[in-house]
Enzyme design. Structure first.
Site, PDB file in Angstrom:
ATOM      1  N   HIS A 273      37.661   6.230 -30.650  1.00 28.58           N
ATOM      2  CA  HIS A 273      36.835   5.040 -30.374  1.00 28.58           C
ATOM      3  C   HIS A 273      36.127   4.631 -31.670  1.00 28.58           C
ATOM      4  CE1 HIS A 273      34.551   2.182 -28.179  1.00 28.58           C
ATOM      5  NE2 HIS A 273      33.743   2.962 -27.495  1.00 28.58           N
ATOM      6  N   HIS A 312      45.536  -0.290 -29.096  1.00 25.12           N
ATOM      7  CA  HIS A 312      44.356  -0.657 -28.307  1.00 25.12           C
ATOM      8  C   HIS A 312      44.738  -0.669 -26.840  1.00 25.12           C
ATOM      9  CE1 HIS A 312      40.795  -2.824 -26.977  1.00 25.12           C
ATOM     10  NE2 HIS A 312      40.271  -2.515 -28.146  1.00 25.12           N
ATOM     11  N   ASP A 368      39.014  -1.358 -36.225  1.00 27.46           N
ATOM     12  CA  ASP A 368      38.604  -0.255 -37.116  1.00 27.46           C
ATOM     13  C   ASP A 368      39.478  -0.124 -38.350  1.00 27.46           C
ATOM     14  OD1 ASP A 368      37.828   1.259 -34.098  1.00 27.46           O
ATOM     15  OD2 ASP A 368      36.363   0.847 -35.684  1.00 27.46           O
TER      16      ASP A 368
HETATM   17  C1  SDX Z   1      37.990   0.861 -30.628  1.00 25.51           C
HETATM   18  O1  SDX Z   1      38.197  -0.176 -25.776  1.00 25.51           O
HETATM   19  C2  SDX Z   1      37.805  -0.895 -26.764  1.00 25.51           C
HETATM   20  O2  SDX Z   1      37.631  -2.084 -26.684  1.00 25.51           O
HETATM   21  C3  SDX Z   1      37.553  -0.152 -28.026  1.00 25.51           C
HETATM   22  C4  SDX Z   1      37.109  -1.011 -29.199  1.00 25.51           C
HETATM   23  C5  SDX Z   1      35.759  -1.624 -28.946  1.00 25.51           C
HETATM   24  O3  SDX Z   1      35.453  -2.660 -29.556  1.00 25.51           O
HETATM   25  O4  SDX Z   1      34.973  -1.013 -28.199  1.00 25.51           O
HETATM   26  O5  SDX Z   1      38.042  -2.032 -29.435  1.00 25.51           O
HETATM   27  C6  SDX Z   1      36.948  -0.189 -30.472  1.00 25.51           C
HETATM   28  O6  SDX Z   1      37.757   1.982 -30.243  1.00 25.51           O
HETATM   29  C7  SDX Z   1      39.336   0.485 -31.209  1.00 25.51           C
HETATM   30  C8  SDX Z   1      40.365   1.666 -31.133  1.00 25.51           C
HETATM   31  C9  SDX Z   1      40.100   2.592 -32.328  1.00 25.51           C
HETATM   32  N1  SDX Z   1      40.925   3.814 -32.159  1.00 25.51           N
HETATM   33  C10 SDX Z   1      41.917   4.060 -33.033  1.00 25.51           C
HETATM   34  O7  SDX Z   1      42.309   3.289 -33.891  1.00 25.51           O
HETATM   35  C11 SDX Z   1      42.568   5.431 -32.827  1.00 25.51           C
HETATM   36  C12 SDX Z   1      44.082   5.273 -32.798  1.00 25.51           C
HETATM   37  N2  SDX Z   1      44.445   4.506 -31.581  1.00 25.51           N
HETATM   38  C13 SDX Z   1      44.717   5.240 -30.417  1.00 25.51           C
HETATM   39  O8  SDX Z   1      44.390   6.554 -30.298  1.00 25.51           O
HETATM   40  C14 SDX Z   1      44.994   4.448 -29.155  1.00 25.51           C
HETATM   41  O9  SDX Z   1      45.751   3.366 -29.504  1.00 25.51           O
HETATM   42  C15 SDX Z   1      43.796   3.984 -28.362  1.00 25.51           C
HETATM   43  C16 SDX Z   1      42.872   5.119 -28.061  1.00 25.51           C
HETATM   44  C17 SDX Z   1      43.071   2.914 -29.094  1.00 25.51           C
HETATM   45  C18 SDX Z   1      44.311   3.393 -27.053  1.00 25.51           C
HETATM   46  O10 SDX Z   1      44.818   4.453 -26.331  1.00 25.51           O
HETATM   47  P1  SDX Z   1      45.637   4.211 -24.954  1.00 25.51           P
HETATM   48  O11 SDX Z   1      45.531   2.804 -24.479  1.00 25.51           O
HETATM   49  O12 SDX Z   1      45.259   5.303 -24.019  1.00 25.51           O
HETATM   50  O13 SDX Z   1      47.115   4.341 -25.437  1.00 25.51           O
HETATM   51  P2  SDX Z   1      47.880   5.699 -25.432  1.00 25.51           P
HETATM   52  O14 SDX Z   1      47.067   6.721 -26.202  1.00 25.51           O
HETATM   53  O15 SDX Z   1      48.287   6.001 -24.032  1.00 25.51           O
HETATM   54  O16 SDX Z   1      49.155   5.321 -26.318  1.00 25.51           O
HETATM   55  C19 SDX Z   1      50.253   4.642 -25.751  1.00 25.51           C
HETATM   56  C20 SDX Z   1      51.413   5.090 -26.598  1.00 25.51           C
HETATM   57  C21 SDX Z   1      51.528   6.610 -26.725  1.00 25.51           C
HETATM   58  O17 SDX Z   1      52.858   6.878 -27.079  1.00 25.51           O
HETATM   59  P3  SDX Z   1      53.807   7.563 -25.967  1.00 25.51           P
HETATM   60  O18 SDX Z   1      53.032   8.792 -25.469  1.00 25.51           O
HETATM   61  O19 SDX Z   1      53.964   6.494 -24.904  1.00 25.51           O
HETATM   62  O20 SDX Z   1      55.052   7.891 -26.721  1.00 25.51           O
HETATM   63  O21 SDX Z   1      51.222   4.634 -27.947  1.00 25.51           O
HETATM   64  C22 SDX Z   1      51.043   5.754 -28.797  1.00 25.51           C
HETATM   65  C23 SDX Z   1      50.712   6.953 -27.924  1.00 25.51           C
HETATM   66  O22 SDX Z   1      51.149   8.166 -28.544  1.00 25.51           O
HETATM   67  N3  SDX Z   1      49.934   5.427 -29.668  1.00 25.51           N
HETATM   68  C24 SDX Z   1      49.919   5.669 -30.968  1.00 25.51           C
HETATM   69  C25 SDX Z   1      48.714   5.120 -31.425  1.00 25.51           C
HETATM   70  N4  SDX Z   1      48.048   4.577 -30.403  1.00 25.51           N
HETATM   71  C26 SDX Z   1      48.792   4.781 -29.299  1.00 25.51           C
HETATM   72  N5  SDX Z   1      50.804   6.301 -31.771  1.00 25.51           N
HETATM   73  C27 SDX Z   1      50.459   6.352 -33.064  1.00 25.51           C
HETATM   74  N6  SDX Z   1      49.332   5.841 -33.601  1.00 25.51           N
HETATM   75  C28 SDX Z   1      48.435   5.211 -32.801  1.00 25.51           C
HETATM   76  N7  SDX Z   1      47.341   4.688 -33.328  1.00 25.51           N
END
Ligand code: SDX
Length: 433
Positions: A273, A312, A368
């Site tokens: 996050h 996201h 981010d």
């Molecule tokens: C913020 O909610 C908000 O609005 C948050 C925010 C706000 O203003 O409050 O926008 C701020 O927190 C932005 C997000 C910052 N986080 C990151 O950048 C960390 C990296 N991103 C992730 O960990 C992920 O994308 C999330 C946490 C942001 C979203 O997670 P989800 O929706 O639960 O998605 P998921 O983890 O289920 O991923 C779906 C797929 C998975 O692959 P499979 O298991 O289907 O093979 O996408 C992959 C994940 O492994 N994946 C990624 C990835 N993000 C998701 N793979 C590699 N790198 C990534 N960044």
């Protein structure tokens, strides 16, 4: 509420019993989860629930504050597009809008800015609390503890039913967050604290408390002051993200806003996050040069590493905030000099936007990804990056908290579970184990 007529229902057939159920569809495409409880096999059953880890498809509140249209990369605060607010507004004006629902007129804004300006000091005892931390304590650990400690200076904040009392506490938190953040930073550097200056803007005062050394009059560069104001506007609110959900859930037990917000800050601290901006910089630094990108991307494709700053839950398109931040970065680098890590960031983005693995998973840059490059260029240590997210998000947390407090539909948050543990069994005396 849209006009409700007979066809706005779901017909559900329970094939286990052959029974039919009619469930109302409301507000376009929502059913009330409680309407599922009537679906049972035996009369003694608890009834049907929906299982939704991570709340991927659960609306747990209504809200009028922020709307994110993920598929189109749209973000609006009280109906105003983020692009227009970033371009034409200021953080405190946006804070007023988010808290009150309308843009202020000149007098309303001047009064609001005056109120915030005259609440920036913290009780001197807070400095003693900060002194208790080691020099290398992470600023978020210091901030989470100190915001909760503020509740002990304002016991009347527990009276959350009184609108005037809520307003005073909201102004206090909004005003004191930059002061606490600057003091945490100065503690980390072993430098004396610089106290708030009432003649400076919200962001200029923050930069002054952070970076002024000695008697030398510190003048923050206008481009940096403006860039930070824009970054604060972009981070102000984002509907029901993890930390705002924490704010609403913790606040649903009707505690004071300070302790409630310390919980929201704890949620924001996580690397998935608000901690992501710090994780992005550590990732870019670890990659070091564009030559190392192919190997790193291989590790991401293998699922060993996450491409921090990408992806996201809601945006399945480019995060509109990332677009604006990328533009602000150019203006900052004009003043501070180009951040060499930008080349690595741009190359990671180029690959992610065209390669199947990332495209399939809608892994676009989020808010981010580029913000940390600006913060680093402006001289902030990476430990402060999540704090730079928490300061502006304070107004989102408080506005959403207040909306929950006065929402007649809201009750204490107490979800159900699907039990998968041991069925009932008798205690086994030690000699029989
Ligand atoms: C913020 O909610 C908000 O609005 C948050 C925010 C706000 O203003 O409050 O926008 C701020 O927190 C932005 C997000 C910052 N986080 C990151 O950048 C960390 C990296 N991103 C992730 O960990 C992920 O994308 C999330 C946490 C942001 C979203 O997670 P989800 O929706 O639960 O998605 P998921 O983890 O289920 O991923 C779906 C797929 C998975 O692959 P499979 O298991 O289907 O093979 O996408 C992959 C994940 O492994 N994946 C990624 C990835 N993000 C998701 N793979 C590699 N790198 C990534 N960044």
């Amino acid at each position: 509420m849209s006009h409700h007529n007979a066809k706005d229902t779901l017909s559900i057939t329970d094939n286990r019993t052959g029974r039919q159920y009619e469930v109302d569809v409301r507000e376009g495409d929502v059913i009330r989860a409680m309407d599922l409880r009537q679906i049972k096999v035996n009369e003694s059953d608890f009834g049907m629930m929906a299982y939704d880890p991570g709340f991927t498809n659960t609306a747990f509140t209504t809200s009028r504050i922020t709307e994110v249209k993920g598929g189109k990369g749209i973000l609006e605060y009280r109906g105003y597009p983020i692009e227009q607010l970033a371009e034409q507004s200021s953080f405190l004006e946006v804070a007023y809008l988010i808290l009150n629902g309308e843009l202020p007129d000149r007098r309303e804004l001047d009064d609001f800015v005056h109120e915030v300006t005259y609440h920036t000091y913290v009780h001197e005892n807070v400095l003693t609390i900060l002194q208790g931390f080691r020099y290398d304590a992470h600023a978020m650990g210091m901030m989470i503890s100190t915001v909760a400690a503020l509740s002990t200076f304002y016991p009347e904040a527990k009276n959350i039913e009184d609108p005037a009392n809520r307003r005073v506490q909201i102004i206090r938190v909004l005003a004191k967050m930059p002061t606490l953040a600057a003091f945490a930073y100065r503690h980390h550097k072993g430098l004396p604290y610089v106290y708030p200056e009432n003649g400076l803007s919200y962001t200029a005062n923050f930069l002054n408390m952070l970076f002024r050394i000695g008697g030398r009059e510190y003048q923050p560069h206008p481009a940096l002051e403006r860039a930070l104001d824009i970054l604060f506007i972009l981070h102000a609110d984002h509907e029901q993200n993890c930390s705002t959900t924490a704010m609403r859930v913790i606040g649903s037990s009707r505690g004071d806003p300070y302790c409630t917000m310390s919980g929201a800050m704890a949620a924001l601290y996580g690397p998935l996050h608000g901690g992501a901006n710090e994780a992005v910089l550590r990732m870019l630094t670890e990659i070091g040069t564009t030559d190392n990108i192919p190997a790193f991307m291989d590790s991401v494709r293998r699922g060993e590493r996450r491409l921090m700053g990408f992806g996201h839950r809601v945006y399945k398109a480019y995060d509109p905030r990332a677009t604006i931040i990328k533009r602000a970065a150019d203006e900052v680098f004009e003043v501070t000099g180009r951040n060499p890590l930008l080349d690595i960031a741009l190359e990671l983005e180029r690959i992610a936007l065209q390669e199947e693995y990332f495209v399939k998973r809608n892994l676009y840059p989020n808010v981010d990804f580029y913000s940390g490059l600006i913060y680093q260029a402006m001289g902030f240590p990476v430990e402060l990056f999540p704090v730079l997210f928490a300061i502006p998000r304070t107004v989102g947390w408080l506005a959403q908290w207040e909306e929950m407090v006065v929402d007649p539909e809201q009750r204490i948050a107490r979800p159900r579970q699907v039990f998968r543990g041991h069925p009932r069994r008798d205690y086994v005396p030690m000699e029989s184990r």
